[in-house]
Design a protein around this motif. Structure first.
Motif, PDB file in Angstrom:
ATOM      1  N   LEU A   1     -19.240  28.733  11.409  1.00 18.52           N
ATOM      2  CA  LEU A   1     -20.644  28.429  11.675  1.00 18.52           C
ATOM      3  C   LEU A   1     -21.010  27.022  11.238  1.00 18.52           C
ATOM      4  CD1 LEU A   1     -22.439  31.762  10.657  1.00 18.52           C
ATOM      5  CD2 LEU A   1     -22.109  30.852  12.952  1.00 18.52           C
ATOM      6  N   GLY A   2     -20.292  26.522  10.222  1.00 17.71           N
ATOM      7  CA  GLY A   2     -20.577  25.181   9.719  1.00 17.71           C
ATOM      8  C   GLY A   2     -20.372  24.084  10.753  1.00 17.71           C
ATOM      9  N   GLU A   3     -19.605  24.388  11.805  1.00 18.83           N
ATOM     10  CA  GLU A   3     -19.369  23.399  12.849  1.00 18.83           C
ATOM     11  C   GLU A   3     -20.540  23.273  13.818  1.00 18.83           C
ATOM     12  OE1 GLU A   3     -15.710  24.438  14.725  1.00 18.83           O
ATOM     13  OE2 GLU A   3     -14.508  24.197  12.895  1.00 18.83           O
ATOM     14  N   SER A   4     -21.421  24.281  13.851  1.00 20.27           N
ATOM     15  CA  SER A   4     -22.548  24.246  14.798  1.00 20.27           C
ATOM     16  C   SER A   4     -23.905  24.450  14.131  1.00 20.27           C
ATOM     17  CB  SER A   4     -22.356  25.298  15.894  1.00 20.27           C
ATOM     18  OG  SER A   4     -22.212  26.592  15.332  1.00 20.27           O
ATOM     19  N   VAL A   5     -23.910  24.990  12.923  1.00 22.09           N
ATOM     20  CA  VAL A   5     -25.162  25.235  12.206  1.00 22.09           C
ATOM     21  C   VAL A   5     -25.207  24.330  10.982  1.00 22.09           C
ATOM     22  CG1 VAL A   5     -26.574  26.958  11.017  1.00 22.09           C
ATOM     23  CG2 VAL A   5     -25.195  27.635  12.993  1.00 22.09           C
ATOM     24  N   ARG A   6     -26.259  23.551  10.869  1.00 18.67           N
ATOM     25  CA  ARG A   6     -26.350  22.575   9.779  1.00 18.67           C
ATOM     26  C   ARG A   6     -26.945  23.154   8.496  1.00 18.67           C
ATOM     27  NH1 ARG A   6     -22.466  19.521  11.208  1.00 18.67           N
ATOM     28  NH2 ARG A   6     -22.689  18.645  13.310  1.00 18.67           N
TER      29      ARG A   6
END
Length: 229
Positions: free
Chosen positions: A139-144
């Motif tokens: 998720l860290g790749e798309s959610v900041r």
């Protein structure tokens, strides 16, 4: 004795710890692989040492065959779902199904006996810890937002006690049907070891100490089982 869903709070807490760690400091690939090997060893020991003997001693070959076959079909469908999954939504759907099945297996384990349930709780706690790391990292790749990532992980983990609640009534079923559920749980655990944890662990080049973690995990659960008695 606490019920199965209450024991799921332990692996649920582990998942949240994994998510918090992942959003603040991404673990090195070698460490993640070591955790996966260790978790695979622990889960394999739980399947081979607790669920398998229970299935074999019940003497219901047809129930074992049917329950095992349903388990194989279910896990193959899960695998297909993971291959179809595209983007964060698809990934989260596949992980949600995994978590629900983990909870169901835990509920089935407590239906067998409190001892089996406790050992499965230990095994799945390590696996769910890794799952929390995985979800937060992906998720860290798309959610900041770190808080949002942890919140989404918490939402998924709710399915763990839901699965346990679904599995708890299994203890009230007739013997042959109970055997079928145990065979299903056995297949689900073996799938988790062979088709998820170890395959993902081998995406990182192995080192001898990392490979040895599988056997450390296996022996660790055997020692815990001896200590419980």
């Amino acid at each position: 004795m606490a019920s199965a869903w209450q024991f799921t709070l332990i692996p649920a807490a582990a998942a949240m710890i994994g998510a918090v760690i992942a959003v603040n400091a991404r673990p090195k690939a070698t460490l993640v692989s070591a955790i996966q090997h260790f978790a695979a060893g622990v889960v394999f020991a739980a399947a081979a040492g607790e669920i398998l003997p229970d299935v074999m001693h019940r003497g219901s070959p047809w129930a074992t065959a049917i329950g095992g076959a349903i388990g194989v079909v279910t896990m193959l469908l899960v695998k297909q779902l993971e291959e179809w999954a595209k983007g964060p939504a698809g990934l989260l759907t596949a992980i949600a199904v995994d978590i629900l099945i983990d909870g169901l297996v835990l509920g089935i384990g407590f239906a067998a006996s409190p001892k089996v349930g406790i050992l499965l709780t230990i095994a799945l706690t390590i696996e769910i810890l890794f799952l929390g790391l995985t979800v937060a990292t992906e998720l860290g790749e798309s959610v900041r937002s770190k808080a949002r990532i942890v919140g989404i992980t918490a939402g998924l983990i709710i399915l763990l006690p839901v699965g346990a609640l679904l599995g708890a009534p299994v203890a009230l079923l007739p013997g042959p049907i109970l055997t079928g559920f145990f065979a299903f749980g056995l297949v689900a655990l073996l799938y988790l070891v062979t088709e998820e944890l170890l395959i993902e662990a081998h995406e990182t080049p192995d080192r001898p100490w990392v490979t040895a973690m599988f056997f450390f995990g296996f022996l660790a659960l055997l020692l815990v089982e001896e200590a419980i008695g």
